[in-house]
Design an enzyme around this catalytic site. Structure first.
Site, PDB file in Angstrom:
ATOM      1  N   LYS A  81      37.646  -5.561  31.033  1.00 37.90           N
ATOM      2  CA  LYS A  81      38.094  -5.068  29.727  1.00 37.90           C
ATOM      3  C   LYS A  81      37.010  -5.339  28.702  1.00 37.90           C
ATOM      4  CE  LYS A  81      41.559  -3.919  26.791  1.00 37.90           C
ATOM      5  NZ  LYS A  81      40.651  -2.862  26.311  1.00 37.90           N
ATOM      6  N   LYS A 105      36.227 -14.912  26.569  1.00 31.24           N
ATOM      7  CA  LYS A 105      37.265 -14.764  25.536  1.00 31.24           C
ATOM      8  C   LYS A 105      38.633 -14.528  26.178  1.00 31.24           C
ATOM      9  CE  LYS A 105      36.180 -11.807  22.299  1.00 31.24           C
ATOM     10  NZ  LYS A 105      36.069 -10.523  21.562  1.00 31.24           N
ATOM     11  N   LYS A 117      31.716  -4.505  29.024  1.00 26.72           N
ATOM     12  CA  LYS A 117      31.309  -3.939  27.726  1.00 26.72           C
ATOM     13  C   LYS A 117      30.570  -2.641  27.992  1.00 26.72           C
ATOM     14  CE  LYS A 117      31.509  -4.994  23.330  1.00 26.72           C
ATOM     15  NZ  LYS A 117      32.597  -5.704  22.655  1.00 26.72           N
ATOM     16  N   ASN A 258      35.790  -2.420  10.173  1.00 26.55           N
ATOM     17  CA  ASN A 258      37.125  -2.751  10.686  1.00 26.55           C
ATOM     18  C   ASN A 258      37.455  -4.221  10.534  1.00 26.55           C
ATOM     19  OD1 ASN A 258      38.206  -0.413  11.627  1.00 26.55           O
ATOM     20  ND2 ASN A 258      37.164  -0.539  13.609  1.00 26.55           N
TER      21      ASN A 258
HETATM   22  P1  NAD Z   1      32.311  -1.471  12.099  1.00 26.93           P
HETATM   23  O1  NAD Z   1      31.330  -0.498  12.616  1.00 26.93           O
HETATM   24  O2  NAD Z   1      33.644  -1.014  11.670  1.00 26.93           O
HETATM   25  O3  NAD Z   1      31.676  -2.266  10.836  1.00 26.93           O
HETATM   26  C1  NAD Z   1      30.453  -2.937  10.889  1.00 26.93           C
HETATM   27  C2  NAD Z   1      30.063  -3.384   9.484  1.00 26.93           C
HETATM   28  O4  NAD Z   1      28.870  -4.160   9.565  1.00 26.93           O
HETATM   29  C3  NAD Z   1      29.759  -2.246   8.523  1.00 26.93           C
HETATM   30  O5  NAD Z   1      30.155  -2.589   7.215  1.00 26.93           O
HETATM   31  C4  NAD Z   1      28.230  -2.144   8.584  1.00 26.93           C
HETATM   32  O6  NAD Z   1      27.664  -1.563   7.406  1.00 26.93           O
HETATM   33  C5  NAD Z   1      27.861  -3.595   8.716  1.00 26.93           C
HETATM   34  N1  NAD Z   1      26.555  -3.792   9.333  1.00 26.93           N
HETATM   35  C6  NAD Z   1      26.052  -3.134  10.393  1.00 26.93           C
HETATM   36  N2  NAD Z   1      24.808  -3.571  10.663  1.00 26.93           N
HETATM   37  C7  NAD Z   1      24.564  -4.547   9.758  1.00 26.93           C
HETATM   38  C8  NAD Z   1      23.451  -5.390   9.507  1.00 26.93           C
HETATM   39  N3  NAD Z   1      22.362  -5.327  10.293  1.00 26.93           N
HETATM   40  N4  NAD Z   1      23.541  -6.284   8.481  1.00 26.93           N
HETATM   41  C9  NAD Z   1      24.651  -6.354   7.721  1.00 26.93           C
HETATM   42  N5  NAD Z   1      25.725  -5.581   7.910  1.00 26.93           N
HETATM   43  C10 NAD Z   1      25.676  -4.697   8.909  1.00 26.93           C
HETATM   44  O7  NAD Z   1      32.420  -2.592  13.225  1.00 26.93           O
HETATM   45  P2  NAD Z   1      33.613  -3.602  13.475  1.00 26.93           P
HETATM   46  O8  NAD Z   1      34.573  -3.000  14.430  1.00 26.93           O
HETATM   47  O9  NAD Z   1      34.083  -4.139  12.179  1.00 26.93           O
HETATM   48  O10 NAD Z   1      32.859  -4.752  14.281  1.00 26.93           O
HETATM   49  C11 NAD Z   1      32.091  -5.746  13.619  1.00 26.93           C
HETATM   50  C12 NAD Z   1      31.724  -6.833  14.623  1.00 26.93           C
HETATM   51  O11 NAD Z   1      32.927  -7.398  15.153  1.00 26.93           O
HETATM   52  C13 NAD Z   1      30.915  -6.376  15.828  1.00 26.93           C
HETATM   53  O12 NAD Z   1      30.019  -7.409  16.169  1.00 26.93           O
HETATM   54  C14 NAD Z   1      31.961  -6.226  16.930  1.00 26.93           C
HETATM   55  O13 NAD Z   1      31.419  -6.403  18.222  1.00 26.93           O
HETATM   56  C15 NAD Z   1      32.884  -7.379  16.582  1.00 26.93           C
HETATM   57  N6  NAD Z   1      34.225  -7.206  17.108  1.00 26.93           N
HETATM   58  C16 NAD Z   1      34.974  -6.122  16.765  1.00 26.93           C
HETATM   59  C17 NAD Z   1      36.264  -5.993  17.265  1.00 26.93           C
HETATM   60  C18 NAD Z   1      37.136  -4.846  16.870  1.00 26.93           C
HETATM   61  O14 NAD Z   1      38.316  -4.868  17.266  1.00 26.93           O
HETATM   62  N7  NAD Z   1      36.684  -3.898  16.068  1.00 26.93           N
HETATM   63  C19 NAD Z   1      36.758  -6.956  18.155  1.00 26.93           C
HETATM   64  C20 NAD Z   1      35.987  -8.070  18.472  1.00 26.93           C
HETATM   65  C21 NAD Z   1      34.707  -8.175  17.941  1.00 26.93           C
END
Ligand code: NAD
Length: 465
Positions: A81, A105, A117, A258
């Site tokens: 997953k 995790k 992934k 998100n």
């Molecule tokens: P997203 O694409 O919705 O948002 C990412 C945000 O980070 C945006 O605001 C973007 O502008 C900013 N960003 C991107 N590159 C950047 C940089 N170099 N410096 C500063 N800001 C930057 O992504 P998300 O779903 O919010 O995911 C964010 C992180 O959380 C990722 O590392 C992802 O792997 C992790 N994550 C997400 C989920 C999920 O359910 N969405 C679950 C577990 C972990």
């Protein structure tokens, strides 16, 4: 944290487990060492790395071959997953590291899933909707044999969302007519069998992982418990005291997607303890206001994929009073809590000493290097690590996957209550262990709890002889 560092930590934890008397009920030291060495080799390596090239015809009559990956790390605790990421920084090493972290995790939170992934090396902002639709469908075509509801279940991640997942499910259904398809992906839109609250789950869980420590654990669970970690203990108590005396706890959030925007909103609205969100950032800008930013207005402004307001005109249009600072400023700004919710490798040796926050929470995967983590531990800061803090999404994904098997829909309340209950169980186990132990980081504690479970499963399945 890069994959080498993740593997190094697995190695260190397995070394400690191998010396733990009675671990796996093996009394013979030599046998226990052998069993642990065998588990270490399995968990440091990856079951399968699949790389392919997606051929896409672009709207300007161009043609591109784009690298795409699916990495399946380990499935001893259940079906593979893990999300699929669309980013221009995707590479094999990064996807593999993220797959390993998924295994850890899921085991830490006792979910019946292994770790995987996916990634596509594209900047989604540079492609039209039609092109993204094509990339998404081609991804499923390329990996159709490797994914499925009883084998490997992808979800959205950085740069992907429920719309992309819906397209992927549609393609999966076309390729496998007559087969169950709803459980093939999680993170679908609610109309398409998704779980209510999935989009918010990771951000909510990230904030909960920190807020529960201050609000619940400190008050209730620490009563009478031996605390060996004086400086971290003081950090938590100081913050709680500061708030009781009328000074809201300051929060800064890197990333406003998100995860980040929802975590910021949780902090903004949290009633048991007063917070103010003094800074938020995205890939272009940091916004700062000493008295706190209006997060509801910022979410309204960034709805439909817009970036944060980055100049005077945009700030006026958003109704926001803030200073615009350089993008990296968020990491070192004056704040009490820093929530990292953007990308990997943000706090490293070169900037770790400038970090002012006393509590750091990893909403993103791997934003802090191993060295910085150890440094923060020494100076009394608290780091709530990714595999503990950002599991809200995968916990809700589990409920979505279960829901697709019984074709019964859970309400948003049921989903979020279940998610919190599940997270709190793990938070309690980690905080109890961490605060009563000495020297080891909270990441080490999480890896140890997770690797204990994975090793025990491997042993019971007869894989370590
Ligand atoms: P997203 O694409 O919705 O948002 C990412 C945000 O980070 C945006 O605001 C973007 O502008 C900013 N960003 C991107 N590159 C950047 C940089 N170099 N410096 C500063 N800001 C930057 O992504 P998300 O779903 O919010 O995911 C964010 C992180 O959380 C990722 O590392 C992802 O792997 C992790 N994550 C997400 C989920 C999920 O359910 N969405 C679950 C577990 C972990």
């Amino acid at each position: 944290m890069q994959s080498e560092e993740t593997r190094q930590l697995i190695e260190n934890v397995m070394e400690e487990l191998s010396q733990r008397q009675g671990f796996l009920e093996i009394e013979d030291d030599q046998k226990r060492r052998y069993v642990c060495a065998s588990a270490k080799e399995i968990l440091k390596t990856t079951d399968k790395v699949i790389k392919s090239y997606i051929r896409v015809s672009t709207e300007n009559n161009g043609l591109m071959r784009i690298p795409a990956y699916r990495v399946q790390h380990n499935n001893i605790s259940g079906f593979y997953k893990g999300g699929i990421r669309f980013s221009e920084f995707v590479n094999e090493e990064e996807v593999e590291n993220l797959a390993i972290l998924m295994t850890l995790k899921n085991a830490l939170h006792r979910l019946p899933f292994g770790g995987a992934k996916g990634g596509v090396h594209v900047d989604p902002r540079k492609f039209s909707e039609k092109e993204l639709n094509l990339i998404s469908k081609k991804y499923v075509q390329r990996f159709a044999r490797d994914i499925g509801p009883n084998h490997d279940i992808p979800a959205p991640d950085l740069g992907t969302n429920e719309k992309i997942v819906d397209w992927m499910v549609g393609e999966y259904k076309t390729i496998h007519p007559g087969q169950a398809y709803l459980g093939s992906f999680t993170g679908k839109s609610v109309d398409n069998g998704g779980a209510k609250g999935r989009r918010e789950a990771t951000g909510k869980g990230t904030f909960l992982s920190y807020a529960w420590l201050l609000n619940e654990w400190l008050g209730e669970h620490a009563k009478g418990q031996e605390v060996n970690r004086e400086s971290q203990w003081e950090t938590v108590q100081d913050l709680r005291e500061q708030e009781k005396q009328g000074n809201a706890i300051r929060v800064a959030v890197q990333g406003f997607g998100n995860v980040g925007s929802v975590a910021a909103l949780e902090a903004y609205k949290y009633s048991p303890i007063k917070h103010k969100v003094v800074a938020v950032s995205d890939r272009f800008t940091t916004l700062y206001n000493h008295d706190g930013l209006n997060i509801e207005k910022l979410i309204e402004f960034t709805r439909k994929g817009r970036d944060l307001p980055a100049n005077r005109d945009e700030l006026v249009a958003a109704g926001i009073d803030a200073e615009v600072k350089p993008v990296k400023a968020v990491l070192t700004i004056e704040t009490d809590v820093l929530i990292l919710a953007a990308v990997e490798n943000q706090i490293l040796e070169e900037n770790m000493k400038e970090v002012q926050a006393r509590i750091l929470v990893e909403g993103a995967n791997a934003p802090i290097s191993l060295e910085a983590d150890q440094y923060f531990e020494k100076v009394g800061k608290i780091v709530v690590p990714d595999i503990l803090a950002n599991a809200g999404g995968v916990i809700v994904s589990y409920l979505e996957w279960k829901q697709s098997r019984v074709t019964e829909l859970y309400t948003e309340d049921e989903i979020l209550t279940d998610m919190s209950k599940q997270m709190i169980q793990t938070l309690k186990a980690v905080y109890d262990t961490y605060f009563s132990s000495v020297e080891k980081t909270m990441r080490f504690t999480c890896f140890a709890l997770s690797l204990e479970r994975l090793t025990s499963l491997l042993y019971r399945h007869g894989k370590l002889y």
